[in-house]
Design an enzyme around this catalytic site. Structure first.
Site, PDB file in Angstrom:
ATOM      1  N   TRP A 114     -16.119  32.168   7.940  1.00 23.70           N
ATOM      2  CA  TRP A 114     -15.575  31.793   6.992  1.00 23.70           C
ATOM      3  C   TRP A 114     -16.533  30.784   5.905  1.00 23.70           C
ATOM      4  O   TRP A 114     -17.563  29.460   7.102  1.00 23.70           O
ATOM      5  CB  TRP A 114     -13.952  30.760   6.845  1.00 23.70           C
ATOM      6  CG  TRP A 114     -13.446  32.015   7.128  1.00 23.70           C
ATOM      7  CD1 TRP A 114     -12.903  32.094   8.123  1.00 23.70           C
ATOM      8  CD2 TRP A 114     -12.801  33.122   6.417  1.00 23.70           C
ATOM      9  NE1 TRP A 114     -11.372  32.973   8.418  1.00 23.70           N
ATOM     10  CE2 TRP A 114     -11.676  33.873   6.765  1.00 23.70           C
ATOM     11  CE3 TRP A 114     -12.935  33.724   4.805  1.00 23.70           C
ATOM     12  CZ2 TRP A 114     -10.833  35.136   6.527  1.00 23.70           C
ATOM     13  CZ3 TRP A 114     -12.139  34.277   4.556  1.00 23.70           C
ATOM     14  CH2 TRP A 114     -11.132  35.213   5.651  1.00 23.70           C
ATOM     15  N   HIS A 129      -8.248  32.239  -2.865  1.00 21.90           N
ATOM     16  CA  HIS A 129      -8.662  32.579  -1.651  1.00 21.90           C
ATOM     17  C   HIS A 129      -7.378  33.705  -0.185  1.00 21.90           C
ATOM     18  O   HIS A 129      -7.246  33.085   0.769  1.00 21.90           O
ATOM     19  CB  HIS A 129      -7.850  30.853  -0.600  1.00 21.90           C
ATOM     20  CG  HIS A 129      -9.164  30.169  -1.881  1.00 21.90           C
ATOM     21  ND1 HIS A 129      -8.862  28.703  -1.441  1.00 21.90           N
ATOM     22  CD2 HIS A 129     -10.334  30.480  -2.095  1.00 21.90           C
ATOM     23  CE1 HIS A 129      -9.800  28.294  -2.172  1.00 21.90           C
ATOM     24  NE2 HIS A 129     -10.566  29.184  -2.556  1.00 21.90           N
ATOM     25  N   ILE A 142      -6.696  35.002   5.256  1.00 19.07           N
ATOM     26  CA  ILE A 142      -6.732  33.085   3.998  1.00 19.07           C
ATOM     27  C   ILE A 142      -7.783  33.305   4.604  1.00 19.07           C
ATOM     28  O   ILE A 142      -8.157  32.884   5.717  1.00 19.07           O
ATOM     29  CB  ILE A 142      -5.994  32.627   4.807  1.00 19.07           C
ATOM     30  CG1 ILE A 142      -4.206  34.112   4.170  1.00 19.07           C
ATOM     31  CG2 ILE A 142      -5.513  31.249   3.269  1.00 19.07           C
ATOM     32  CD1 ILE A 142      -3.330  32.965   5.239  1.00 19.07           C
ATOM     33  N   CYS A 143      -8.416  32.486   3.565  1.00 26.50           N
ATOM     34  CA  CYS A 143      -9.767  31.604   3.902  1.00 26.50           C
ATOM     35  C   CYS A 143      -9.508  29.384   3.724  1.00 26.50           C
ATOM     36  O   CYS A 143      -9.105  29.751   2.601  1.00 26.50           O
ATOM     37  CB  CYS A 143     -10.991  31.553   2.700  1.00 26.50           C
ATOM     38  SG  CYS A 143     -12.185  31.364   2.437  1.00 26.50           S
ATOM     39  N   LEU A 144      -8.801  29.693   4.547  1.00 24.23           N
ATOM     40  CA  LEU A 144      -8.090  27.866   5.248  1.00 24.23           C
ATOM     41  C   LEU A 144      -8.887  27.451   6.488  1.00 24.23           C
ATOM     42  O   LEU A 144      -8.663  28.033   7.040  1.00 24.23           O
ATOM     43  CB  LEU A 144      -7.022  28.386   4.834  1.00 24.23           C
ATOM     44  CG  LEU A 144      -5.899  27.073   5.406  1.00 24.23           C
ATOM     45  CD1 LEU A 144      -6.145  26.169   3.486  1.00 24.23           C
ATOM     46  CD2 LEU A 144      -4.722  26.804   5.223  1.00 24.23           C
TER      47      LEU A 144
END
Lengths: 180, 151
Positions: free
Chosen positions: B144, B83, B90-92
């Site tokens: 995202w 991620h 950051i994919c959060l």
């Protein structure tokens, strides 16, 4: 010296207020002591101005910032301490601001894709001065047009018949207008 | 604006004084301005990132904490994680749509350490090279798509 006295002495010597007491009544949004405090149904404390701003930020997804339970203006309870002189409901102090309104852009008349955009394209149907039309054709005086044919001639009967037909059509039309 | 500064000041004070394990406010990044922080992270012991050190950059808008901070990995060591893109993005979900004003720099740091710790295979996201070429500088502008909760 008792144990409790020792603890107090240790806290005083640390030169800082004890942490738990300090943060317990803090708003969960501004991390400061809650001002105009309210508590949610799920038990979380906020300043009303802070929570109000958060609810405005996401009007269609109103959840508690701490636990994501459902929350809203009607689902919070104001807190009044003993010393507070002003017992006005904090929710009334800050009237919810009117929401911004988004109006649709003005569209030009006509069909923009087909080259009619500059002037618009108008079509109108109308019956101008309707009753006067009947009078004008019924009571037409000698105004340069050929006079009526002599009575008895076939042309005369034909014209009388046509005139009656149109009269009845007009009467029916007016009757229909009144009924409809 | 004032509420944003007040809260950041409080957070900075608390995080400097009593930081959780593996999180430190970097001394070289924060002094310049309150709206941009650099935080040093350590890979948690017993995980794939044990012994590694990372740097996170936080950028706060004037609407913080109602608006989420911009968080990216910076520096030479960007963690190799499904991620985390190689440009540090950051994919959060808590960094965009699941942000809440009750979250803080500390809780974001702990979430990221936790995200790293649950990783079982060090690899880049499958679309890394395409994303890095086409994305905006600001990760918050990326749309995202949070679909993988396993890591």
């Amino acid at each position: 010296m008792s144990a409790s006295n020792e603890t107090q002495g240790a806290e005083g010597g640390a030169d800082e207020p004890p942490q738990p007491d300090n943060t317990f009544y803090e708003c969960n949004i501004c991390f400061d002591t809650a001002k105009d405090p309210i508590v949610s149904m799920c038990g979380h404390l906020f300043c009303w101005p802070c929570l109000h701003r958060w609810l405005e930020t996401r009007p269609n997804r109103q959840v508690c910032p701490v636990c994501k339970a459902g929350i809203g203006k009607e689902k919070v309870i104001p807190i009044y301490g003993r010393g507070s002189t002003n017992q006005q409901d904090p929710r009334e102090k800050l009237p919810p601001r009117p929401q911004g309104q988004r109006s649709e852009p003005e569209t030009q008349g006509g069909f923009p894709g087909f080259g009619f955009s500059d002037g618009g394209f108008h079509m109108s149907f109308g019956i101008g001065a309707f009753p006067f039309g009947i009078f004008a054709s019924t009571f037409n005086f000698n105004d340069g047009r050929p006079g009526p044919p002599e009575a008895g001639s076939p042309q005369h009967t034909e014209e009388m018949f046509l005139s009656k037909v149109f009269l009845w059509v007009a009467i029916l039309f007016i009757f229909w207008l009144l009924v409809a | 604006m004032a509420s944003m500064e007040k809260r950041l000041q409080k957070e900075l004070q608390a995080l400097t004084k009593d930081p959780p394990k593996g999180v430190r406010v970097s001394p070289d990044g924060t002094c310049r301005t309150l709206s941009e922080w650099i935080v040093d992270l350590d890979g948690a012991p017993g995980t794939l990132y044990e012994g590694e050190h990372f740097q996170l950059q936080f950028k706060f808008s004037s609407r913080y904490p109602f608006d989420s901070p911009q968080v990216t990995f910076i520096g030479t060591n960007i963690p190799l994680h499904p991620h985390v893109y190689s440009n540090g993005h950051i994919c959060l979900s808590i960094l965009t749509e699941d942000w809440s004003p009750a979250l803080s720099v500390q809780s974001v740091c702990l979430s990221i350490i936790s995200m790293l710790s649950s990783c079982t295979e060090k690899k880049r996201p499958p679309d890394n090279s395409f994303y890095v070429k086409t994305c905006s500088k600001n990760p918050k502008k990326t749309r995202w798509w949070y679909h993988d909760d396993s890591v």
